[in-house]
Design a protein around this motif. Structure first.
Motif, PDB file in Angstrom:
ATOM      1  N   ARG A   3       0.831  -1.209   0.000  1.00 51.27           N
ATOM      2  CA  ARG A   3       0.000   0.000   0.000  1.00 51.27           C
ATOM      3  C   ARG A   3       0.865   1.258   0.000  1.00 51.27           C
ATOM      4  NH1 ARG A   3      -4.767   0.422   4.309  1.00 51.27           N
ATOM      5  NH2 ARG A   3      -5.413  -1.356   3.017  1.00 51.27           N
ATOM      6  N   LYS A   4       1.955   1.238   0.769  1.00 48.04           N
ATOM      7  CA  LYS A   4       2.828   2.413   0.837  1.00 48.04           C
ATOM      8  C   LYS A   4       3.425   2.729  -0.535  1.00 48.04           C
ATOM      9  CE  LYS A   4       6.860   4.228   3.290  1.00 48.04           C
ATOM     10  NZ  LYS A   4       7.925   3.931   4.289  1.00 48.04           N
ATOM     11  N   GLU A   5       3.864   1.695  -1.246  1.00 45.48           N
ATOM     12  CA  GLU A   5       4.429   1.896  -2.573  1.00 45.48           C
ATOM     13  C   GLU A   5       3.362   2.381  -3.561  1.00 45.48           C
ATOM     14  OE1 GLU A   5       6.189  -1.758  -3.674  1.00 45.48           O
ATOM     15  OE2 GLU A   5       7.851  -1.616  -2.260  1.00 45.48           O
ATOM     16  N   ALA A   6       2.139   1.839  -3.423  1.00 44.58           N
ATOM     17  CA  ALA A   6       1.056   2.264  -4.315  1.00 44.58           C
ATOM     18  C   ALA A   6       0.718   3.732  -4.116  1.00 44.58           C
ATOM     19  CB  ALA A   6      -0.184   1.396  -4.065  1.00 44.58           C
ATOM     20  N   TRP A   7       0.672   4.183  -2.859  1.00 47.79           N
ATOM     21  CA  TRP A   7       0.389   5.596  -2.580  1.00 47.79           C
ATOM     22  C   TRP A   7       1.514   6.486  -3.115  1.00 47.79           C
ATOM     23  CZ3 TRP A   7      -3.911   7.928  -1.661  1.00 47.79           C
ATOM     24  CH2 TRP A   7      -4.952   7.257  -1.008  1.00 47.79           C
ATOM     25  N   ARG A   8       2.754   6.014  -2.973  1.00 49.93           N
ATOM     26  CA  ARG A   8       3.881   6.798  -3.469  1.00 49.93           C
ATOM     27  C   ARG A   8       3.827   6.908  -4.989  1.00 49.93           C
ATOM     28  NH1 ARG A   8       8.307   5.842  -5.976  1.00 49.93           N
ATOM     29  NH2 ARG A   8      10.035   7.310  -5.819  1.00 49.93           N
ATOM     30  N   LEU A   9       3.486   5.798  -5.656  1.00 49.27           N
ATOM     31  CA  LEU A   9       3.357   5.812  -7.104  1.00 49.27           C
ATOM     32  C   LEU A   9       2.264   6.776  -7.545  1.00 49.27           C
ATOM     33  CD1 LEU A   9       3.869   4.721  -9.954  1.00 49.27           C
ATOM     34  CD2 LEU A   9       2.341   2.817  -9.417  1.00 49.27           C
ATOM     35  N   ALA A  10       1.128   6.742  -6.851  1.00 51.64           N
ATOM     36  CA  ALA A  10       0.029   7.651  -7.182  1.00 51.64           C
ATOM     37  C   ALA A  10       0.438   9.105  -6.981  1.00 51.64           C
ATOM     38  CB  ALA A  10      -1.201   7.328  -6.326  1.00 51.64           C
ATOM     39  N   LEU A  11       1.202   9.375  -5.911  1.00 52.06           N
ATOM     40  CA  LEU A  11       1.653  10.741  -5.647  1.00 52.06           C
ATOM     41  C   LEU A  11       2.606  11.232  -6.733  1.00 52.06           C
ATOM     42  CD1 LEU A  11       1.811  13.217  -3.808  1.00 52.06           C
ATOM     43  CD2 LEU A  11       3.639  12.074  -2.525  1.00 52.06           C
ATOM     44  N   VAL A  12       3.531  10.363  -7.162  1.00 52.02           N
ATOM     45  CA  VAL A  12       4.475  10.751  -8.217  1.00 52.02           C
ATOM     46  C   VAL A  12       3.739  11.066  -9.515  1.00 52.02           C
ATOM     47  CG1 VAL A  12       6.342   9.912  -9.687  1.00 52.02           C
ATOM     48  CG2 VAL A  12       6.426   9.498  -7.232  1.00 52.02           C
TER      49      VAL A  12
END
Length: 336
Positions: A3-12
């Motif tokens: 989930r943390k990586e998914a949120w970071r990807l969405a933010l980028v």
């Protein structure tokens, strides 16, 4: 994907589209300025650098810290950044917007080459696939634009040459910004880029643009357009370091491919133009390409650790840190 990586990807991806939207607004205001018979690309950028120097320079002075990167690096960065802005905006006087948008994509291979050489960035085959899908999406936009805008410009060869030269300057500027942001401080980068941008821009305006500036017919509309361009580019430069630090110059330039589609949205909103179906397909392809590139970047960089992407030690810094560890080890041994 966690989930943390998914949120970071969405933010980028969100930040990438944000800078793309700001550059679309800047292009829109710049085209309106040109339509009013004003040809002052250096002056337009000068107000951007002035705003950066005033805002971030004040924050930098308030901190009272020393420069973490030598000043001459920022001077070199400001020179190539000012030249890139000048060459690209100047090219609109000689060639069509379709040619400028197409040739502007040359920034991407230049950035890939420079990050490979200067920063040691390595790309997976899937990242190249993602980049190719993004460029294919832009190609569909240009295919549709040929029937809308037409025209090859008054001197297309000169205009195209200016664009290619501008992409080289942009590539050096983008890689330099990524280098500085990942090494040290975002506020320092923007403050120094603004200060040296003002100095370089002032010198070039005095030599290249003084007569054009004297002939400008200032009005409320013209002032608002200059202010809108400065505000859009100020926000653009403000968000860019976040994208650079979290991902890099390559994804940043891939995200900018959607700026033409944002420009279409602005055109539809203000002028109620009809939108070709190819635009929707193109936007979808660019979005898919960005996701492929970002996911594979997330998985291949440093064993998939997203925190490692936010800060990559350069060789000199790594050597300094290792030297400090060795010194501490020797000291502890002597004490023992």
């Amino acid at each position: 994907m966690e989930r943390k990586e998914a949120w970071r990807l969405a933010l980028v991806l969100f930040l990438g589209q944000l800078v793309s939207f700001f550059i679309a607004i800047a292009s829109f205001t710049s085209s309106l300025i040109a339509e009013l018979g004003t040809d002052t690309p250096l002056t337009q950028s000068w107000f951007t650098y002035l705003s950066l120097s005033l805002v971030y320079g004040a924050v930098f002075l308030f901190r009272g810290q020393r420069l973490m990167v030598p000043w001459y690096w920022y001077l070199a960065l400001a020179i190539v950044d000012v030249q890139g802005n000048y060459l690209i905006v100047k090219a609109y006087q000689y060639t069509s917007i379709t040619s400028v948008t197409l040739l502007d994509c040359w920034t991407i291979p230049w950035v890939i080459i420079l990050t490979w050489i200067a920063l040691g960035t390595r790309y997976s085959p899937w990242q190249f696939v993602g980049a190719a899908v993004c460029v294919l999406g832009l190609g569909l936009v240009l295919l549709s634009d040929v029937g809308v805008s037409g025209g090859g410009g008054s001197k297309p060869i000169i205009g195209d040459t200016l664009v290619i030269a501008g992409t080289v300057c942009y590539a050096f500027s983008n890689v330099g910004e990524e280098f500085c942001v990942k090494r040290k401080d975002r506020v320092e980068l923007l403050a120094m880029l603004g200060i040296f941008g003002v100095l370089v821009g002032t010198c070039e305006i005095a030599v290249l643009e003084r007569k054009d500036l004297e002939s400008v017919k200032w009005s409320a509309t013209m002032i608002c357009l200059f202010g809108g361009f400065a505000a859009a580019t100020f926000l653009f430069y403000t968000v860019v370091p976040f994208v650079m630090k979290m991902s890099g110059a390559t994804l940043f330039n891939l995200s900018l491919l959607t700026s033409d589609m944002w420009a279409v949205a602005i055109r539809v909103f203000f002028y109620h133009d009809q939108v070709d179906w190819l635009y929707y397909l193109a936007f979808g392809l660019v979005a898919i390409g960005l996701i492929i590139y970002s996911v594979k970047e997330n998985n291949t960089a440093n064993g998939g650790d997203p925190e490692a992407l936010q800060y990559e030690r350069i060789p000199q810094e790594s050597s300094a840190v290792n030297g400090q560890h060795e010194t501490c080890s020797d000291t502890n041994t002597e004490r023992a």
